[in-house]
Design a protein around this motif. Structure first.
Motif, short mmCIF file in Angstrom:
data_model
loop_
_atom_site.label_atom_id
_atom_site.label_comp_id
_atom_site.label_asym_id
_atom_site.label_seq_id
_atom_site.Cartn_x
_atom_site.Cartn_y
_atom_site.Cartn_z
N PHE A 173 -1.36 -5.31 11.47
CA PHE A 173 -0.91 -4.40 10.34
C PHE A 173 -1.95 -4.82 9.24
N TRP A 174 -2.10 -3.95 8.00
CA TRP A 174 -3.28 -4.00 6.95
C TRP A 174 -2.19 -4.36 5.65
N ASN A 176 -3.17 -5.28 1.33
CA ASN A 176 -4.14 -5.31 0.20
C ASN A 176 -4.22 -6.70 -0.45
N GLU A 177 -4.63 -6.89 -1.58
CA GLU A 177 -4.71 -8.23 -2.02
C GLU A 177 -3.25 -8.84 -2.56
N LYS A 178 -2.39 -7.81 -2.77
CA LYS A 178 -0.83 -8.08 -3.44
C LYS A 178 -0.01 -8.19 -2.13
N ASN A 179 -0.68 -8.34 -0.82
CA ASN A 179 0.27 -8.47 0.53
C ASN A 179 1.12 -7.16 0.61
N PHE A 180 0.78 -6.24 -0.09
CA PHE A 180 1.60 -4.93 0.37
C PHE A 180 0.86 -4.12 1.52
N TYR A 214 -9.15 -5.95 1.27
CA TYR A 214 -8.00 -5.31 2.17
C TYR A 214 -8.35 -6.42 3.39
N SER A 215 -7.15 -6.54 4.04
CA SER A 215 -7.21 -7.52 5.39
C SER A 215 -6.40 -6.95 6.48
N CYS A 216 -7.00 -7.01 7.61
CA CYS A 216 -6.31 -6.91 8.93
C CYS A 216 -5.78 -8.26 9.50
#
Length: 322
Positions: A173-174, A176-180, A214-216
């Motif tokens: 799952f992907w 953003n910086e706010k873990n959304f 962003y993070s995967c």
């Protein structure tokens, strides 16, 4: 099925002797990382010095869901028996012969694969017959995550790609910086490699906010393990505006050149005209030495008038004084 075990048990039929001969395992479960080495051990009574010619050691592996077992290593009457070894273990599985005298049948497997996981039978035939089972679990963390950023032609969207190999199958799952969690278009697929690893690829297509990273995230539920990789917005910016920067770097110098060139040409022509006119005057003086310079005549006449006026004023002041 463990056919060798059944055959040996039927041949002995000496249950009293077998009961006195017991195989033990110091560890029933081994958990190792894929690619590492493992040594699994079972122990048997030697009762004095070991007679290798009477010793038979058999290691077999059986995976869950498979009906047939694989022969990992066989020592028959004190000698290795390579023909019976399964090809998956050729060059990787060996028995530590130096430990047999101590009553230790140690199986060593190098470069462990996912397919090596399963239940292992350790059977010892030496003045009796007995066996034990050992379980080998192999895990492969999604440690190395490869990332890629691409911009879709003629669209204001970007394509993020994350790829990694591991085991068991992970969810992706992907964030953003706010873990959304991101709500863009996500497509996650996987294939199985020849080593039994899951090759997982996740692609996210959306319109990003360039002020965020962003993070995967790869979530391995069975191992309760989470690994992630960050995609920086700097890469996005450089991808998105590289063409504009190149254009600006080209246009600004051109504008400066266009603005400076006319002025340079004017100065050049003036200097050239001045240099061309100066030799003409010099040539006139050389051809006619008696020719006076108009500027010089004006200067001499002005000087003479000033001199006469000064002398006259001196005389007048002298006469008054007398």
């Amino acid at each position: 099925m463990f056919q060798i075990l059944s055959m040996l048990l039927l041949e002995t039929q000496l249950y009293v002797v077998s009961a006195l001969f017991t195989v033990e395992v110091p560890q029933q479960l081994y958990v190792v990382e894929c690619g590492s080495n493992v040594t699994m051990e079972c122990r048997f009574p030697v009762n004095g010095s070991l007679n290798l010619q009477l010793l038979t050691v058999i290691w077999e592996q059986k995976r869950q869901g498979q009906s047939k077992s694989k022969e990992v290593y066989t020592l028959r009457n004190g000698k290795a028996f390579p023909p019976s070894q399964h090809r998956n273990y050729t060059g990787r599985a060996a028995l530590l012969h130096s430990e047999l005298k101590q009553g230790r049948a140690i199986l060593q497997i190098t470069s462990v694969k996912i397919t090596d996981a399963g239940s292992y039978l350790c059977l010892i035939d030496y003045q009796g017959v007995d066996y034990k089972y050992i379980t080998l679990e192999v895990k492969a963390s999604y440690k190395r995550i490869n990332t890629q950023v691409m911009r879709k032609p003629a669209e204001d969207k970007f394509v993020f790609t994350c790829q990694s190999e591991g085991f068991p199958l992970a969810e992706v799952f992907w964030q953003n910086e706010k873990n959304f969690n991101l709500s863009g278009s996500v497509n996650t697929t996987y294939t199985v490699t020849t080593d039994g690893l899951y090759n997982v690829t996740s692609i996210l297509t959306f319109k990003p906010n360039v002020s965020e990273n962003y993070s995967c995230v790869f979530w391995n539920k069975e191992l309760n393990e989470e690994t992630s990789a960050r995609i920086s917005t700097l890469a996005l910016m450089s991808t998105q505006y590289s063409g504009q920067k190149s254009l600006i770097l080209f246009v600004i110098p051109m504008c400066v050149m266009v603005a400076v060139l006319p002025s340079a040409l004017i100065i050049f022509h003036k200097r050239k005209s001045f240099k061309n006119g100066q030799p003409k005057k010099d040539r006139k003086r050389k051809l006619n030495p008696n020719l006076k310079d108009e500027n010089r005549d004006d200067f001499n006449s002005q000087t003479e008038a000033l001199y006469l006026s000064t002398v006259t004023a001196s005389r007048e002041s002298g006469s008054v004084g007398l």
